[in-house]
Design a protein around this motif. Structure first.
Motif, short mmCIF file in Angstrom:
data_model
loop_
_atom_site.label_atom_id
_atom_site.label_comp_id
_atom_site.label_asym_id
_atom_site.label_seq_id
_atom_site.Cartn_x
_atom_site.Cartn_y
_atom_site.Cartn_z
N SER A 100 -8.39 1.67 4.55
CA SER A 100 -7.94 2.97 5.04
C SER A 100 -8.76 4.18 4.59
CB SER A 100 -6.47 3.17 4.61
OG SER A 100 -6.40 3.31 3.20
N ASP A 143 0.74 -9.07 2.21
CA ASP A 143 -0.30 -8.16 1.73
C ASP A 143 -1.34 -8.96 0.95
OD1 ASP A 143 -1.68 -6.10 0.06
OD2 ASP A 143 -0.23 -4.76 1.03
N LYS A 144 -2.60 -8.61 1.15
CA LYS A 144 -3.68 -9.31 0.46
C LYS A 144 -3.83 -8.82 -0.99
CE LYS A 144 -8.73 -9.76 1.11
NZ LYS A 144 -9.84 -9.25 1.97
N THR A 186 -5.47 -5.93 -2.00
CA THR A 186 -6.81 -5.39 -2.27
C THR A 186 -6.64 -4.34 -3.37
OG1 THR A 186 -6.60 -3.52 -0.76
CG2 THR A 186 -7.37 -5.61 0.19
N PHE A 217 0.85 -2.33 9.08
CA PHE A 217 0.13 -1.28 8.33
C PHE A 217 -1.21 -1.77 7.79
CE2 PHE A 217 4.65 -0.19 7.56
CZ PHE A 217 4.66 1.17 7.79
N GLY A 252 0.83 -1.21 0.00
CA GLY A 252 0.00 0.00 0.00
C GLY A 252 0.86 1.26 0.00
N PHE A 253 0.22 2.38 0.22
CA PHE A 253 0.90 3.68 0.14
C PHE A 253 2.03 3.80 1.17
CE2 PHE A 253 0.23 8.16 1.98
CZ PHE A 253 1.31 8.70 1.30
N ILE A 254 1.70 3.79 2.44
CA ILE A 254 2.75 4.04 3.45
C ILE A 254 3.65 2.81 3.58
CG2 ILE A 254 3.26 4.86 5.78
CD1 ILE A 254 0.40 5.95 5.91
N ASN A 260 -1.06 11.63 5.76
CA ASN A 260 0.17 11.54 4.97
C ASN A 260 -0.08 11.93 3.52
OD1 ASN A 260 2.23 8.82 6.19
ND2 ASN A 260 0.83 10.07 7.36
N GLY A 309 -3.54 -2.27 -2.81
CA GLY A 309 -2.21 -2.86 -2.80
C GLY A 309 -1.69 -2.99 -4.23
N SER A 328 -1.23 3.53 13.48
CA SER A 328 -2.62 4.02 13.54
C SER A 328 -2.68 5.52 13.24
CB SER A 328 -3.25 3.65 14.88
OG SER A 328 -4.65 3.80 14.79
N LYS A 366 -10.20 1.69 13.71
CA LYS A 366 -8.80 1.93 14.12
C LYS A 366 -8.72 2.13 15.64
CE LYS A 366 -5.58 2.13 11.82
NZ LYS A 366 -4.66 1.11 11.26
N TYR A 372 -14.39 3.85 9.77
CA TYR A 372 -12.92 3.69 9.67
C TYR A 372 -12.26 4.04 10.99
CZ TYR A 372 -8.07 5.03 8.83
OH TYR A 372 -6.69 5.17 8.95
N THR A 411 -10.90 -6.56 8.68
CA THR A 411 -9.44 -6.39 8.50
C THR A 411 -8.82 -5.62 9.65
OG1 THR A 411 -9.47 -6.56 6.10
CG2 THR A 411 -7.71 -5.24 7.05
N ASP A 458 -4.04 -12.86 3.49
CA ASP A 458 -4.97 -12.02 4.25
C ASP A 458 -4.55 -12.09 5.72
OD1 ASP A 458 -7.18 -10.99 5.62
OD2 ASP A 458 -8.60 -11.81 4.15
N ILE A 459 -4.42 -10.95 6.37
CA ILE A 459 -4.01 -10.99 7.79
C ILE A 459 -5.08 -11.63 8.67
CG2 ILE A 459 -2.34 -9.08 7.77
CD1 ILE A 459 -4.72 -7.36 9.01
P1 NAD Z 1 -3.49 1.81 1.89
O1 NAD Z 1 -4.98 1.64 1.77
O2 NAD Z 1 -2.76 2.57 0.83
O3 NAD Z 1 -2.80 0.38 1.98
C1 NAD Z 1 -3.31 -0.66 2.75
C2 NAD Z 1 -2.59 -1.95 2.35
O4 NAD Z 1 -3.08 -3.01 3.17
C3 NAD Z 1 -2.83 -2.36 0.89
O5 NAD Z 1 -1.63 -2.78 0.30
C4 NAD Z 1 -3.81 -3.53 1.01
O6 NAD Z 1 -3.71 -4.47 -0.05
C5 NAD Z 1 -3.41 -4.13 2.35
N1 NAD Z 1 -4.50 -4.88 2.99
C6 NAD Z 1 -5.79 -4.48 3.17
N2 NAD Z 1 -6.49 -5.44 3.76
C7 NAD Z 1 -5.63 -6.47 3.99
C8 NAD Z 1 -5.76 -7.74 4.60
N3 NAD Z 1 -6.94 -8.17 5.08
N4 NAD Z 1 -4.68 -8.55 4.68
C9 NAD Z 1 -3.47 -8.13 4.17
N5 NAD Z 1 -3.30 -6.94 3.58
C10 NAD Z 1 -4.36 -6.12 3.49
O7 NAD Z 1 -3.27 2.46 3.31
P2 NAD Z 1 -2.14 3.49 3.81
O8 NAD Z 1 -2.61 4.86 3.55
O9 NAD Z 1 -0.83 3.05 3.33
O10 NAD Z 1 -2.25 3.25 5.39
C11 NAD Z 1 -1.46 2.25 6.03
C12 NAD Z 1 -1.76 2.26 7.52
O11 NAD Z 1 -1.46 3.55 8.05
C13 NAD Z 1 -3.22 1.98 7.87
O12 NAD Z 1 -3.23 1.18 9.02
C14 NAD Z 1 -3.79 3.36 8.16
O13 NAD Z 1 -4.84 3.28 9.09
C15 NAD Z 1 -2.59 4.06 8.74
N6 NAD Z 1 -2.56 5.53 8.57
C16 NAD Z 1 -2.72 6.09 7.33
C17 NAD Z 1 -2.64 7.47 7.20
C18 NAD Z 1 -2.77 8.13 5.85
O14 NAD Z 1 -2.79 9.36 5.78
N7 NAD Z 1 -2.82 7.40 4.75
C19 NAD Z 1 -2.41 8.28 8.33
C20 NAD Z 1 -2.24 7.67 9.57
C21 NAD Z 1 -2.31 6.29 9.68
#
Ligand code: NAD
Ligand code: TYD
Length: 360
Positions: free
Chosen positions: A87, A35-36, A38, A83, A11-13, A192, A41, A135, A166, A162, A102, A61-62
């Motif tokens: 989201s 990573d699943k 989705t 992560f 995913g992103f972060i 982010n 991802g 989180s 969390k 959401y 999830t 899948d986690i």
């Molecule tokens: P994202 O949606 O870009 O990525 C989520 C990733 O998790 C994807 O690669 C997806 O395939 C994978 N995923 C989803 N369900 C799954 C499952 N059941 N099993 C395995 N993999 C699974 O999210 P993001 O923006 O990268 O955020 C990552 C984490 O950081 C999250 O926990 C989010 O709550 C937290 N967060 C995000 C932000 C933000 O601004 N984006 C800020 C603070 C915290």
């Protein structure tokens, strides 16, 4: 050699974090990315590191406790950085159930697997084995315009599925720390932005729409405030908390960079107009006329603003990237990776966009 288990690393972060770790530790660590895959991802995010001998991707899948337990059995995992999550707030309003599965049940599976793998016969845990739960500041709810920041002591008050999921996952992790002295940390970070962010979130969505000459949708009056942090700074904070923070502590991470959504949109338009080539036919269409006010998000949190005082004092982290530089770097990245943008906005994304925005 330390082995990291990163969940949601496509995913992103998560993908930014994997790049950050390899840049910092190179061959002295091993990373397993679970990573699943989705809609959020994307293995393209990791193309440049996928053939490293000290990297392994497992599609899983986690929530699948058998697979997750097996990964812990077969590998001596020393660091978990969790992560993986659903989201996006708007999706959670349409379909909350997957968020509970999830984000809450998946976190439980991760905790149980790490607890079983790390527990010693006397009830304590293996030394220097740590779990970090990633989180969000959204667990604290919404602030009025002049209210004080979110601190680690601020009570949770989530307003959408959401943030509720969390907050629940945070409480589960906290309960494992309190009940079992399970070696963990929780970090709550603000919004982010940066490379590889999926264009359902404000900044990449606005960049993508502007490049296509499409309307720029602003929810409500556009004056909701978010505290924006460049993703690399978040990755650095996570690593510093795991290596320098005290176990069992919760750390808030933020950029001290509050901006109204409408300000963000004006900034993006301005930078695009500055950096795009005059010959690019799309440039002339990118201006304020694209801004379109649309129906507000249900239960839309007014303001997030989080204090990073504790992580600064105890861990030595502070936000390094000035917003004006971070947002410019991000926009340049998207312009240089238009193939990436095209790939993630074909197919399913079109249906998503129709569903969320056509009747808004
Ligand atoms: P994202 O949606 O870009 O990525 C989520 C990733 O998790 C994807 O690669 C997806 O395939 C994978 N995923 C989803 N369900 C799954 C499952 N059941 N099993 C395995 N993999 C699974 O999210 P993001 O923006 O990268 O955020 C990552 C984490 O950081 C999250 O926990 C989010 O709550 C937290 N967060 C995000 C932000 C933000 O601004 N984006 C800020 C603070 C915290
Ligand atoms: P978002 O990127 O979804 O993050 P979050 O809701 O988790 O903070 O949204 C950031 C802000 O931008 C939020 O106040 C909602 C608003 N927004 C819009 O005005 N238009 C949009 O198309 C999107 C996706 C968000």
């Amino acid at each position: 050699m330390k082995t990291y288990l990163v969940t949601g690393g496509a995913g992103f972060i998560g993908s930014n974090y994997i790049h950050y770790l390899f840049k910092k530790y190179d061959d002295s660590i091993k990373i397993i990315n679970v990573d699943k895959l989705t809609y959020a991802g994307n293995l393209e995010n990791l193309k440049s590191i996928e053939n490293r001998e000290n990297y392994k991707f497992i599609r899983a899948d986690i929530c699948d406790h058998e697979v997750i337990n097996k990964i812990f059995e077969l590998n001596e995992i020393q660091r978990v950085v969790h992560f993986a999550a659903e989201s996006h707030v708007d999706r959670s309003i349409k379909n909350p159930e997957i968020f509970i599965q999830t984000n809450v049940l998946g976190t439980l599976v991760m905790l149980e697997a790490a607890k079983a793998a790390w527990k010693l016969s006397d009830g304590t845990f293996k030394a220097d084995h740590k779990f970090l739960h990633v989180s969000t500041d959204e667990v604290y709810g919404s602030l009025e315009e002049n209210a004080a920041y979110f601190y680690e002591t601020t009570p949770y008050a989530p307003h959408n599925p959401y943030s509720a999921s969390k907050a629940s996952s945070n409480m589960l992790v906290k309960s494992y720390m309190d009940t079992y002295q399970f070696p963990a940390n929780i970090t709550n970070c603000s919004n982010n932005y940066g490379p590889y962010q999926f264009p359902e979130k404000l900044i990449p969505l606005i960049i993508n729409n502007a490049l296509q000459g499409k309307q720029l949708p602003v929810y409500g009056d556009g004056e909701n405030i978010r505290d924006w942090l460049y993703v690399r700074d978040h990755c650095k904070a996570i690593d510093m908390v795991q290596e320098k923070g005290d176990l069992f502590e919760i750390y808030n991470i933020g950029g001290h960079n509050e901006k109204q959504n409408i300000q963000i949109i004006h900034i993006i338009i301005k930078i695009l107009r500055e950096i795009m080539q005059d010959q690019d036919p799309r440039k002339k269409n990118i201006d304020e006329n694209l801004i379109t006010y649309v129906t507000d998000r249900k239960s839309h949190d007014r303001r997030y603003a989080i204090s990073p005082d504790k992580i600064k004092a105890e861990v030595g982290w502070y936000p390094e990237t000035i917003f004006e530089q971070g947002i410019k770097k991000t926009i340049v990245w998207f312009l240089e990776h238009e193939d990436w943008l095209k790939n993630v906005t074909s197919g399913e994304y079109q249906r998503y966009y129709e569903e969320m925005y056509s009747a808004r």
